[in-house]
Design a protein around this motif. Structure first.
Motif, PDB file in Angstrom:
ATOM      1  N   ASP A 207       0.813  -1.218   0.000  1.00 49.27           N
ATOM      2  CA  ASP A 207       0.000   0.000   0.000  1.00 49.27           C
ATOM      3  C   ASP A 207       0.848   1.272   0.000  1.00 49.27           C
ATOM      4  N   TRP A 208       2.154   1.145  -0.240  1.00 46.93           N
ATOM      5  CA  TRP A 208       3.022   2.311  -0.255  1.00 46.93           C
ATOM      6  C   TRP A 208       3.055   3.014  -1.607  1.00 46.93           C
ATOM      7  N   ALA A 209       2.994   2.241  -2.692  1.00 48.58           N
ATOM      8  CA  ALA A 209       3.258   2.835  -4.007  1.00 48.58           C
ATOM      9  C   ALA A 209       2.611   2.013  -5.122  1.00 48.58           C
ATOM     10  N   LEU A 210       2.584   2.624  -6.311  1.00 49.83           N
ATOM     11  CA  LEU A 210       2.130   1.952  -7.522  1.00 49.83           C
ATOM     12  C   LEU A 210       3.302   1.852  -8.491  1.00 49.83           C
ATOM     13  N   ASP A 211       3.294   0.818  -9.350  1.00 48.71           N
ATOM     14  CA  ASP A 211       4.330   0.714 -10.362  1.00 48.71           C
ATOM     15  C   ASP A 211       3.983   1.606 -11.550  1.00 48.71           C
ATOM     16  N   ALA A 212       4.774   1.526 -12.595  1.00 49.89           N
ATOM     17  CA  ALA A 212       4.581   2.404 -13.756  1.00 49.89           C
ATOM     18  C   ALA A 212       3.242   2.183 -14.450  1.00 49.89           C
ATOM     19  N   GLU A 213       2.639   1.030 -14.234  1.00 52.51           N
ATOM     20  CA  GLU A 213       1.344   0.735 -14.839  1.00 52.51           C
ATOM     21  C   GLU A 213       0.175   1.076 -13.909  1.00 52.51           C
ATOM     22  N   GLY A 214       0.483   1.661 -12.762  1.00 54.15           N
ATOM     23  CA  GLY A 214      -0.566   2.046 -11.833  1.00 54.15           C
ATOM     24  C   GLY A 214      -1.084   0.915 -10.957  1.00 54.15           C
ATOM     25  N   ARG A 215      -0.256  -0.132 -10.779  1.00 56.14           N
ATOM     26  CA  ARG A 215      -0.661  -1.282  -9.973  1.00 56.14           C
ATOM     27  C   ARG A 215       0.112  -1.300  -8.658  1.00 56.14           C
ATOM     28  N   PRO A 216      -0.535  -1.726  -7.562  1.00 61.37           N
ATOM     29  CA  PRO A 216       0.175  -1.853  -6.280  1.00 61.37           C
ATOM     30  C   PRO A 216       1.363  -2.794  -6.429  1.00 61.37           C
ATOM     31  N   THR A 217       2.481  -2.493  -5.746  1.00 61.90           N
ATOM     32  CA  THR A 217       3.677  -3.314  -5.863  1.00 61.90           C
ATOM     33  C   THR A 217       4.415  -3.399  -4.543  1.00 61.90           C
ATOM     34  N   ASP A 218       5.105  -4.521  -4.315  1.00 59.96           N
ATOM     35  CA  ASP A 218       5.968  -4.661  -3.149  1.00 59.96           C
ATOM     36  C   ASP A 218       7.439  -4.603  -3.551  1.00 59.96           C
ATOM     37  N   ASP A 219       7.702  -4.316  -4.829  1.00 56.07           N
ATOM     38  CA  ASP A 219       9.060  -4.221  -5.369  1.00 56.07           C
ATOM     39  C   ASP A 219       9.515  -2.763  -5.322  1.00 56.07           C
ATOM     40  N   PRO A 220      10.534  -2.417  -4.514  1.00 60.60           N
ATOM     41  CA  PRO A 220      10.942  -1.017  -4.419  1.00 60.60           C
ATOM     42  C   PRO A 220      11.423  -0.426  -5.744  1.00 60.60           C
ATOM     43  N   ALA A 221      12.079  -1.236  -6.573  1.00 61.10           N
ATOM     44  CA  ALA A 221      12.532  -0.742  -7.875  1.00 61.10           C
ATOM     45  C   ALA A 221      11.351  -0.365  -8.750  1.00 61.10           C
ATOM     46  N   ALA A 222      10.318  -1.211  -8.751  1.00 58.77           N
ATOM     47  CA  ALA A 222       9.114  -0.912  -9.527  1.00 58.77           C
ATOM     48  C   ALA A 222       8.400   0.309  -8.968  1.00 58.77           C
ATOM     49  N   ALA A 223       8.413   0.448  -7.650  1.00 55.23           N
ATOM     50  CA  ALA A 223       7.773   1.595  -7.010  1.00 55.23           C
ATOM     51  C   ALA A 223       8.447   2.909  -7.418  1.00 55.23           C
ATOM     52  N   LEU A 224       9.777   2.878  -7.532  1.00 56.75           N
ATOM     53  CA  LEU A 224      10.503   4.089  -7.907  1.00 56.75           C
ATOM     54  C   LEU A 224      10.255   4.462  -9.369  1.00 56.75           C
ATOM     55  N   GLU A 225       9.812   3.507 -10.166  1.00 55.95           N
ATOM     56  CA  GLU A 225       9.435   3.791 -11.549  1.00 55.95           C
ATOM     57  C   GLU A 225       7.994   4.295 -11.631  1.00 55.95           C
ATOM     58  N   GLY A 226       7.234   4.095 -10.559  1.00 58.19           N
ATOM     59  CA  GLY A 226       5.836   4.516 -10.524  1.00 58.19           C
ATOM     60  C   GLY A 226       5.649   5.736  -9.654  1.00 58.19           C
ATOM     61  N   VAL A 227       4.663   5.681  -8.761  1.00 60.40           N
ATOM     62  CA  VAL A 227       4.360   6.830  -7.900  1.00 60.40           C
ATOM     63  C   VAL A 227       4.156   6.373  -6.462  1.00 60.40           C
ATOM     64  N   MET A 228       4.493   7.283  -5.522  1.00 62.63           N
ATOM     65  CA  MET A 228       4.148   7.071  -4.124  1.00 62.63           C
ATOM     66  C   MET A 228       2.650   7.338  -3.971  1.00 62.63           C
ATOM     67  N   LEU A 229       2.059   6.820  -2.901  1.00 60.12           N
ATOM     68  CA  LEU A 229       0.653   7.078  -2.632  1.00 60.12           C
ATOM     69  C   LEU A 229       0.498   8.069  -1.491  1.00 60.12           C
ATOM     70  N   PRO A 230      -0.372   9.082  -1.658  1.00 64.33           N
ATOM     71  CA  PRO A 230      -0.564  10.052  -0.576  1.00 64.33           C
ATOM     72  C   PRO A 230      -1.327   9.436   0.584  1.00 64.33           C
ATOM     73  N   MET A 231      -0.985   9.843   1.797  1.00 64.46           N
ATOM     74  CA  MET A 231      -1.722   9.353   2.955  1.00 64.46           C
ATOM     75  C   MET A 231      -3.099  10.017   2.972  1.00 64.46           C
ATOM     76  N   GLY A 232      -4.093   9.275   3.376  1.00 61.03           N
ATOM     77  CA  GLY A 232      -5.422   9.860   3.494  1.00 61.03           C
ATOM     78  C   GLY A 232      -6.013  10.332   2.181  1.00 61.03           C
ATOM     79  N   GLY A 233      -5.531   9.786   1.066  1.00 59.22           N
ATOM     80  CA  GLY A 233      -6.106  10.149  -0.233  1.00 59.22           C
ATOM     81  C   GLY A 233      -5.968  11.627  -0.549  1.00 59.22           C
ATOM     82  N   PRO A 234      -7.082  12.350  -0.750  1.00 58.09           N
ATOM     83  CA  PRO A 234      -7.015  13.760  -1.140  1.00 58.09           C
ATOM     84  C   PRO A 234      -6.388  14.651  -0.075  1.00 58.09           C
ATOM     85  N   LYS A 235      -6.413  14.226   1.193  1.00 56.34           N
ATOM     86  CA  LYS A 235      -5.823  15.052   2.257  1.00 56.34           C
ATOM     87  C   LYS A 235      -4.303  15.110   2.105  1.00 56.34           C
TER      88      LYS A 235
END
Length: 358
Positions: A207-235
């Motif tokens: 639940d920390w990040a998404l990969d480049a395709e916008g999918r949840p990932t547990d791979d830190p390398a894939a996460a760095l190619e994607g995006v971090m997820l904001p806490m609390g959504g819009p907040k």
């Protein structure tokens, strides 16, 4: 009992860590006085257990010096705007130096006028925000510490990197109890934790990040190619935008996704910061303020606990307890981290980092 799969830890005293960092920095052309400030700030993070922003950042900082996108020899410059407002031009030096000068100026103004505000432009990564908060606390001040950073978060509903994982921090002194120190990122987890996991060959929570395709990932390398997820959504998304407004837009530094990633050698980072120092006795006697802070602390830590919780902590208290422990026992690193640091020493002919025990 220690998990046999856990990497072996090597311990380094805070003094040895500072000595090592100063030697590597001066070997790369950083003036001794500036190297001392950077070393103190970096080790402060490791002591507090914020390993993602400690000595392991040194290789990336040195790489930027060698690549010509971080000014090793310069110093930040202060411009007084009004009696209670100043701006620091970082001149693309270490963010630690700009932040140290900025908070020093804010504290000085607050001591005379009750409040001081400093905007910082053309700066770089300044590590853990809590050390700047502590600088204000050591002077008896309350404070706010903002910064922006390179794009890593989407705005809520988006999928592209646009906002930074920019920490918001603040603090207030107390009397007999622990001071209030808040230092948090607007993401589910700090991006530095993903770099740390990648460096150590570890997985990350899905639940920390998404990969480049916008999918949840547990791979830190894939996460760095994607995006971090904001806490609390819009907040969390809104908080990251707020950091950009006060740190980037206001200062004249990069903003709206244009801050350069600290691992990108193509151009200077152009980070912006924003600091406010406030005298805590503006509206009441200082002792009364401290007593009220102590009362707040006791109310928080003695409040009724949810099931499974053994102890309540005030913001920043866990890190302060970690600092006390690591000051006694040393700072733990794994073999790969020690080897990476010693490579930096070898490049400038400095001594290897001294390991106290393992």
């Amino acid at each position: 009992m220690t998990d046999s799969t856990e990497p072996k830890k090597f311990y380094v005293t805070a003094g040895n860590a500072r000595t090592f960092i100063r030697a590597v920095l001066t070997g790369n052309g950083v003036p001794q006085e500036n190297a001392t400030i950077v070393a103190d700030c970096v080790v402060a993070a490791d002591l507090r257990g914020v390993d993602t922003h400690g000595i392991n950042r040194i290789p990336s900082y040195m790489a930027r010096i060698r690549q010509g996108v971080l000014n090793a020899t310069g110093s930040p410059e202060l411009h007084q705007i009004t009696r209670v407002v100043a701006q620091v031009d970082g001149h693309n030096t270490f963010g630690f130096l700009s932040a140290h000068l900025g908070m020093s100026s804010a504290v000085s103004m607050a001591q005379t006028y009750g409040i001081g505000m400093v905007s910082v432009k053309h700066s770089n990564h300044f590590g853990m925000s809590a050390w700047i908060v502590q600088q204000a606390l050591d002077a008896g001040m309350m404070c706010l510490v903002f910064t922006n950073s390179s794009a890593a978060l989407p705005v809520w509903g988006g999928r592209e990197k646009l906002m930074g994982v920019s920490p918001i921090a603040c603090g207030a002194p107390a009397g007999r109890t622990k001071p209030f120190i808040l230092d948090m990122a607007p993401s589910v987890a700090a991006r530095g934790k993903i770099y740390k996991a990648k460096r150590r060959g570890e997985k990350i929570p899905v639940d920390w990040a998404l990969d480049a395709e916008g999918r949840p990932t547990d791979d830190p390398a894939a996460a760095l190619e994607g995006v971090m997820l904001p806490m609390g959504g819009p907040k969390g998304s809104a908080l990251s935008i707020m950091m950009d407004v006060f740190s980037g837009v206001l200062s004249g530094s990069a903003f709206a996704g244009h801050v350069t990633n600290p691992y990108d050698p193509s151009r200077p980072a152009d980070v912006g910061h924003f600091f406010v120092a406030i005298k805590p006795d503006l509206f009441m006697d200082l002792e009364e303020f401290k007593e009220r802070m102590d009362y707040l602390y006791q109310r928080v830590v003695r409040s009724e606990r949810m099931a499974g919780v053994n102890r309540m902590f005030f913001p920043g208290e866990i890190e302060q307890l970690t600092q006390e422990e690591r000051t006694r026992s040393g700072i733990p690193y794994v073999q790969a981290e020690i080897e990476e640091l010693n490579k930096e020493a070898e490049l400038v002919g400095a001594e290897e980092i001294v390991v106290s025990h393992c």
